[in-house]
Design a protein around this motif. Structure first.
Motif, PDB file in Angstrom:
ATOM      1  N   TYR A   1      -5.360 -35.891 -20.163  1.00  0.00           N
ATOM      2  CA  TYR A   1      -5.487 -35.525 -21.569  1.00  0.00           C
ATOM      3  C   TYR A   1      -6.932 -35.672 -22.042  1.00  0.00           C
ATOM      4  CZ  TYR A   1      -5.204 -36.152 -26.651  1.00  0.00           C
ATOM      5  OH  TYR A   1      -5.422 -36.077 -28.011  1.00  0.00           O
ATOM      6  N   LYS A   2      -7.552 -36.781 -21.707  1.00  0.00           N
ATOM      7  CA  LYS A   2      -8.934 -37.009 -22.121  1.00  0.00           C
ATOM      8  C   LYS A   2      -9.880 -35.978 -21.486  1.00  0.00           C
ATOM      9  CE  LYS A   2     -10.120 -41.410 -21.937  1.00  0.00           C
ATOM     10  NZ  LYS A   2     -10.132 -42.789 -21.362  1.00  0.00           N
ATOM     11  N   ASN A   3      -9.629 -35.626 -20.235  1.00  0.00           N
ATOM     12  CA  ASN A   3     -10.429 -34.594 -19.592  1.00  0.00           C
ATOM     13  C   ASN A   3     -10.233 -33.242 -20.265  1.00  0.00           C
ATOM     14  OD1 ASN A   3     -11.620 -36.255 -17.650  1.00  0.00           O
ATOM     15  ND2 ASN A   3      -9.930 -36.005 -16.215  1.00  0.00           N
ATOM     16  N   PHE A   4      -9.008 -32.969 -20.675  1.00  0.00           N
ATOM     17  CA  PHE A   4      -8.709 -31.729 -21.398  1.00  0.00           C
ATOM     18  C   PHE A   4      -9.513 -31.660 -22.694  1.00  0.00           C
ATOM     19  CE2 PHE A   4      -6.152 -29.337 -24.510  1.00  0.00           C
ATOM     20  CZ  PHE A   4      -5.974 -28.141 -23.838  1.00  0.00           C
ATOM     21  N   LEU A   5      -9.565 -32.768 -23.420  1.00  0.00           N
ATOM     22  CA  LEU A   5     -10.338 -32.811 -24.654  1.00  0.00           C
ATOM     23  C   LEU A   5     -11.832 -32.649 -24.377  1.00  0.00           C
ATOM     24  CD1 LEU A   5      -8.637 -35.789 -26.549  1.00  0.00           C
ATOM     25  CD2 LEU A   5      -8.310 -33.352 -26.982  1.00  0.00           C
ATOM     26  N   ASN A   6     -12.313 -33.308 -23.340  1.00  0.00           N
ATOM     27  CA  ASN A   6     -13.740 -33.242 -23.022  1.00  0.00           C
ATOM     28  C   ASN A   6     -14.179 -31.834 -22.656  1.00  0.00           C
ATOM     29  OD1 ASN A   6     -13.851 -36.026 -23.361  1.00  0.00           O
ATOM     30  ND2 ASN A   6     -13.682 -36.474 -21.176  1.00  0.00           N
TER      31      ASN A   6
ATOM     32  N   LEU B   1     -24.716 -33.631 -32.263  1.00  0.00           N
ATOM     33  CA  LEU B   1     -23.827 -32.471 -32.232  1.00  0.00           C
ATOM     34  C   LEU B   1     -24.161 -31.585 -31.036  1.00  0.00           C
ATOM     35  CD1 LEU B   1     -24.003 -31.634 -36.038  1.00  0.00           C
ATOM     36  CD2 LEU B   1     -22.075 -32.715 -34.855  1.00  0.00           C
ATOM     37  N   ALA B   2     -23.164 -30.837 -30.581  1.00  0.00           N
ATOM     38  CA  ALA B   2     -23.330 -29.940 -29.435  1.00  0.00           C
ATOM     39  C   ALA B   2     -22.969 -28.518 -29.848  1.00  0.00           C
ATOM     40  CB  ALA B   2     -22.443 -30.389 -28.281  1.00  0.00           C
ATOM     41  N   LEU B   3     -23.467 -27.564 -29.079  1.00  0.00           N
ATOM     42  CA  LEU B   3     -23.187 -26.138 -29.292  1.00  0.00           C
ATOM     43  C   LEU B   3     -22.291 -25.625 -28.166  1.00  0.00           C
ATOM     44  CD1 LEU B   3     -26.487 -24.319 -30.382  1.00  0.00           C
ATOM     45  CD2 LEU B   3     -24.297 -24.242 -31.560  1.00  0.00           C
ATOM     46  N   HIS B   4     -21.162 -25.017 -28.552  1.00  0.00           N
ATOM     47  CA  HIS B   4     -20.247 -24.411 -27.583  1.00  0.00           C
ATOM     48  C   HIS B   4     -19.934 -22.990 -28.029  1.00  0.00           C
ATOM     49  CE1 HIS B   4     -18.568 -28.138 -25.432  1.00  0.00           C
ATOM     50  NE2 HIS B   4     -19.427 -28.623 -26.322  1.00  0.00           N
ATOM     51  N   GLY B   5     -19.688 -22.110 -27.078  1.00  0.00           N
ATOM     52  CA  GLY B   5     -19.238 -20.783 -27.446  1.00  0.00           C
ATOM     53  C   GLY B   5     -19.731 -19.709 -26.507  1.00  0.00           C
ATOM     54  N   VAL B   6     -19.774 -18.485 -27.021  1.00  0.00           N
ATOM     55  CA  VAL B   6     -20.205 -17.334 -26.229  1.00  0.00           C
ATOM     56  C   VAL B   6     -21.168 -16.484 -27.041  1.00  0.00           C
ATOM     57  CG1 VAL B   6     -18.114 -17.231 -24.818  1.00  0.00           C
ATOM     58  CG2 VAL B   6     -18.222 -15.935 -26.956  1.00  0.00           C
ATOM     59  N   ILE B   7     -22.067 -15.810 -26.315  1.00  0.00           N
ATOM     60  CA  ILE B   7     -22.945 -14.802 -26.897  1.00  0.00           C
ATOM     61  C   ILE B   7     -22.715 -13.516 -26.115  1.00  0.00           C
ATOM     62  CG2 ILE B   7     -25.332 -14.150 -27.414  1.00  0.00           C
ATOM     63  CD1 ILE B   7     -26.038 -17.147 -27.310  1.00  0.00           C
ATOM     64  N   CYS B   8     -22.343 -12.455 -26.805  1.00  0.00           N
ATOM     65  CA  CYS B   8     -22.052 -11.177 -26.166  1.00  0.00           C
ATOM     66  C   CYS B   8     -23.191 -10.192 -26.453  1.00  0.00           C
ATOM     67  CB  CYS B   8     -20.724 -10.606 -26.664  1.00  0.00           C
ATOM     68  SG  CYS B   8     -19.318 -11.697 -26.337  1.00  0.00           S
ATOM     69  N   THR B   9     -23.721  -9.599 -25.403  1.00  0.00           N
ATOM     70  CA  THR B   9     -24.849  -8.683 -25.544  1.00  0.00           C
ATOM     71  C   THR B   9     -24.371  -7.238 -25.486  1.00  0.00           C
ATOM     72  OG1 THR B   9     -25.277  -8.715 -23.163  1.00  0.00           O
ATOM     73  CG2 THR B   9     -26.404 -10.363 -24.501  1.00  0.00           C
ATOM     74  N   LYS B  10     -25.236  -6.340 -25.898  1.00  0.00           N
ATOM     75  CA  LYS B  10     -24.876  -4.927 -25.966  1.00  0.00           C
ATOM     76  C   LYS B  10     -24.608  -4.306 -24.599  1.00  0.00           C
ATOM     77  CE  LYS B  10     -28.471  -3.689 -28.399  1.00  0.00           C
ATOM     78  NZ  LYS B  10     -29.432  -2.826 -29.136  1.00  0.00           N
ATOM     79  N   ASP B  11     -25.142  -4.899 -23.546  1.00  0.00           N
ATOM     80  CA  ASP B  11     -24.916  -4.354 -22.209  1.00  0.00           C
ATOM     81  C   ASP B  11     -23.619  -4.853 -21.581  1.00  0.00           C
ATOM     82  OD1 ASP B  11     -25.535  -6.961 -21.673  1.00  0.00           O
ATOM     83  OD2 ASP B  11     -27.299  -6.545 -20.443  1.00  0.00           O
ATOM     84  N   GLY B  12     -22.768  -5.504 -22.388  1.00  0.00           N
ATOM     85  CA  GLY B  12     -21.457  -5.940 -21.914  1.00  0.00           C
ATOM     86  C   GLY B  12     -21.433  -7.321 -21.296  1.00  0.00           C
TER      87      GLY B  12
ATOM     88  N   GLU C   1     -19.940 -22.505 -31.863  1.00  0.00           N
ATOM     89  CA  GLU C   1     -19.303 -23.551 -32.651  1.00  0.00           C
ATOM     90  C   GLU C   1     -20.069 -24.864 -32.481  1.00  0.00           C
ATOM     91  OE1 GLU C   1     -15.147 -23.653 -31.639  1.00  0.00           O
ATOM     92  OE2 GLU C   1     -14.984 -21.462 -31.723  1.00  0.00           O
ATOM     93  N   VAL C   2     -20.243 -25.563 -33.595  1.00  0.00           N
ATOM     94  CA  VAL C   2     -20.913 -26.860 -33.599  1.00  0.00           C
ATOM     95  C   VAL C   2     -19.850 -27.944 -33.613  1.00  0.00           C
ATOM     96  CG1 VAL C   2     -22.550 -28.346 -34.798  1.00  0.00           C
ATOM     97  CG2 VAL C   2     -22.829 -25.852 -34.884  1.00  0.00           C
ATOM     98  N   VAL C   3     -19.876 -28.804 -32.604  1.00  0.00           N
ATOM     99  CA  VAL C   3     -18.866 -29.852 -32.463  1.00  0.00           C
ATOM    100  C   VAL C   3     -19.557 -31.177 -32.151  1.00  0.00           C
ATOM    101  CG1 VAL C   3     -17.129 -28.215 -31.648  1.00  0.00           C
ATOM    102  CG2 VAL C   3     -18.576 -29.393 -29.985  1.00  0.00           C
ATOM    103  N   PRO C   4     -18.883 -32.297 -32.342  1.00  0.00           N
ATOM    104  CA  PRO C   4     -19.493 -33.578 -31.988  1.00  0.00           C
ATOM    105  C   PRO C   4     -19.822 -33.642 -30.504  1.00  0.00           C
ATOM    106  CG  PRO C   4     -17.570 -33.916 -33.376  1.00  0.00           C
ATOM    107  CD  PRO C   4     -17.572 -32.475 -32.984  1.00  0.00           C
ATOM    108  N   ALA C   5     -20.994 -34.146 -30.183  1.00  0.00           N
ATOM    109  CA  ALA C   5     -21.398 -34.303 -28.786  1.00  0.00           C
ATOM    110  C   ALA C   5     -20.827 -35.602 -28.231  1.00  0.00           C
ATOM    111  CB  ALA C   5     -22.921 -34.306 -28.677  1.00  0.00           C
ATOM    112  N   GLY C   6     -20.334 -35.555 -27.016  1.00  0.00           N
ATOM    113  CA  GLY C   6     -19.826 -36.764 -26.387  1.00  0.00           C
ATOM    114  C   GLY C   6     -18.388 -36.638 -25.926  1.00  0.00           C
ATOM    115  N   LYS C   7     -17.976 -37.587 -25.106  1.00  0.00           N
ATOM    116  CA  LYS C   7     -16.654 -37.553 -24.503  1.00  0.00           C
ATOM    117  C   LYS C   7     -15.657 -38.426 -25.262  1.00  0.00           C
ATOM    118  CE  LYS C   7     -18.316 -36.657 -19.810  1.00  0.00           C
ATOM    119  NZ  LYS C   7     -18.291 -37.109 -18.391  1.00  0.00           N
TER     120      LYS C   7
END
Length: 440
Positions: A8-13, A118-129, A216-222
Motif C-alpha cells: 500500500y505504501k509503495n502504491f502511494l509513493n 513540493l514535487a512535479l508529476h505529470g505529462v507534457i504532450c508535444t505536437k509531434d505526438g 500536478e504539484v504534490v507534496p515531495a516525499g514518501k
C-alpha cells in the motif's frame, strides 16, 4: 498483513497522480491474469478483463457464472486527490525569481501548501505526438520546489485576515529557479531563459508545450509510519487511494462465483466527478456494455440496464476520523475513529442530506451479516455534526441506475491536507471487508 501495508505504501509513493495510479492498477491486473477487454472478442465465466479511459480511469471485471443481467458486485473508488495544477501559460520571471503559475484542484486549505517541499508529476504532450513523463522532486538527488510565505515579522496584515483569504489562490505559485540580480541585470528575463534551457535539455520541450501539458504539484516525499508504535500511516493522497488500492487488491485476491466481480477506479471526484473520466460520465455504463457485447448472447441494451440496476456496490471512499483536538465538530456517538475498522456511511451529503446517497437498510443488513461471519471490524458513522457541513462521494451517481450502494471506507485524520493520517489496522480491515463483500 505486513505485505499488504508495504504494498500500500509503495502504491502511494508511486501513485501521486490519477495517471500513475491507473498505470499501477493495470500493471497489477495484468500480473493477476487480466486482459484488456478491447483485445478480446468474447468472454466467459472465469475470464478476467479490464478497460481504461484516457489513462485515468479503470474498470476491472472477473466474470461469474450468472448472466450479467443479474448484476455485479462492485467496489468503486476514486484515484484523484486534492493538489495544485500548473496553468497552460505558467512560466514567468518576477524580479529574478522564476515561477510556475498554478490553479488549485479540489478542496484544499491554501495555507497548508506554502513553505513545504513540493514535487512535479505529470505529462507534457508535444505536437509531434510525443508524451513526456515528468516526475521531479521525489528522488533525494533531485531538486524540489516550494511556494514562499511571508515572514512573521512582516505578516501583521496577513495575520488579521481570515484563513480562506490570507493566501490568495493566485499567490500559490511555485518557485522553480532564480538568478543573481547583479550578474544578470543587463539581460532581460535571464533566469526564465535559463529554466527554459534546462527544460529543453532534460525533456526536449519548448515553452509552448505547457499548453498541452498535465502537470500536478504534490507534496515531495514518501509515505511514512507514524507514531512510536507505528500504528498510523502518514502519506499524501490517502483520500481516496487507501480505498482504491484495497479494493483492487481485494478483487485480485478473490474468485468469482455466481456473481461477476468488478473494481471501478475513476477520476475527478474531488471536483464533482465531472469529465470523461469521472463517475458522472458514461465510462462505467459503456464498460458494462462492452462486456455484455462479448458474452454468448451478444449486446442488449435491456441487459445492460438490468445489469446496472441489479448491481450491489460499495462506494469505497474515506470518512473523517474523529479528532480529539476538535471534538466539538463531531457527534461522538456517530463518529468514526482511527483503528475502529472500516467505516460505513448510510448517507452522505450536507446538512439536510443535500446531495446525499442514502443506502437501503436491507442492503446494510446483508452486508453486516457477511462481515460478522468473516470477523471484520466495522463502524457506522457520519462525517461530522449535522450543521457543520458535509461532503459527497460517487455513490449518488451509481445509485441513479437503481443499484444498492453504500459508502464504505477508511477513517482519515487531516483529510485533504498535504499529509493525511490513517490507521494500519483500518487499511487491513478495509481490505478484508471488500473481500467479504465480493462473496455476497
Amino acid at each position: 498483513m505486513s505485505d499488504l501495508i508495504n504494498n500500500y505504501k509503495n502504491f502511494l509513493n508511486n501513485g501521486k497522480t490519477e495517471r500513475e495510479c491507473a498505470k499501477q492498477i493495470i500493471e497489477l491486473a495484468e500480473k493477476n491474469g487480466y486482459k484488456d477487454l478491447t483485445s478480446v472478442s468474447s468472454v466467459k465465466p472465469g475470464d478476467k478483463v479490464y478497460i481504461q479511459k484516457m489513462n485515468k480511469a479503470v474498470a476491472l471485471f472477473e466474470l461469474g457464472t450468472e448472466p450479467l443481467e443479474k448484476g455485479l458486485n462492485v467496489l468503486g473508488a476514486h484515484i484523484d486527490s486534492p493538489r495544485l495544477d500548473i496553468k497552460q501559460n505558467p512560466l514567468y520571471e518576477k524580479d529574478f525569481v522564476v515561477y510556475l503559475n498554478t490553479h488549485y484542484y479540489g478542496g484544499i486549505k491554501k495555507y497548508q501548501w506554502v513553505a513545504m517541499p513540493l514535487a512535479l508529476h505529470g505529462v507534457i504532450c508535444t505536437k509531434d505526438g510525443k508524451t513526456v513523463n515528468v516526475c521531479l522532486g521525489e528522488d533525494e538527488s533531485e531538486p524540489v520546489f516550494v511556494i514562499s510565505d511571508i515572514l512573521p515579522h512582516l505578516a501583521q496584515k496577513q495575520m488579521k485576515e481570515t484563513a480562506s483569504d490570507f493566501i490568495p489562490g493566485e499567490n500559490l505559485d511555485l518557485i522553480v529557479g532564480s538568478e543573481n540580480p547583479v550578474k544578470d541585470s543587463k539581460e532581460k528575463e535571464a533566469a526564465k531563459k535559463n529554466i527554459l534551457k534546462l527544460l529543453k535539455e532534460k525533456y526536449g520541450i519548448e515553452e509552448e508545450d505547457f499548453g498541452s501539458a498535465e502537470l500536478e504539484v504534490v507534496p515531495a516525499g514518501k509515505s511514512r509510519d507514524l507514531g512510536l508504535d507505528r500504528s498510523l500511516i502518514l502519506a499524501y493522497g490517502q483520500d481516496d487511494r487507501s480505498c482504491a488500492f484495497t479494493s483492487a487488491q481485494a478483487l485480485f485476491d478473490s474468485k468469482a462465483g455466481k456473481k461477476t466481480l468488478c473494481c471501478l477506479c475513476v477520476d475527478k471526484e474531488e471536483i464533482g466527478s465531472v469529465g470523461a473520466t469521472g463517475m458522472a460520465s458514461h465510462f462505467f455504463e459503456n464498460a458494462v456494455a462492452e462486456l455484455v457485447a462479448r458474452t454468448e448472447n451478444g449486446f442488449s441494451e435491456l441487459t445492460v440496464r438490468r445489469c446496472l440496476a441489479n448491481c450491489s456496490m460499495l462506494s469505497s471512499d474515506v470518512n473523517a476520523a474523529y479528532d480529539p483536538m476538535n471534538a466539538d465538530l463531531f457527534d461522538k456517538n456517530n463518529a468514526s475513529f482511527l483503528g475502529g475498522g472500516i467505516v460505513f456511511n448510510k448517507y452522505t451529503g450536507s446538512r439536510g442530506k443535500s446531495g446525499a446517497s442514502d443506502a437501503n437498510p436491507e442492503f446494510i443488513a446483508a452486508l453486516r451479516k457477511v462481515l460478522d461471519e468473516n470477523s471484520v471490524k466495522y463502524q457506522m458513522a457520519e462525517l461530522g455534526k449535522v450543521d457543520q457541513g458535509g461532503g459527497g462521494t460517487i455513490a449518488y451517481l451509481a445509485a441513479k441506475y437503481g443499484m444498492n450502494v453504500l459508502d464504505a471506507g477508511v477513517s482519515v485524520l487531516s483529510m485533504h491536507a498535504p499529509w493525511e493520517i490513517t490507521s494500519r489496522f483500518d487499511i487491513e480491515q478495509a481490505y478484508e471487508a471488500y473481500k467479504a463483500f465480493l462473496t455476497l
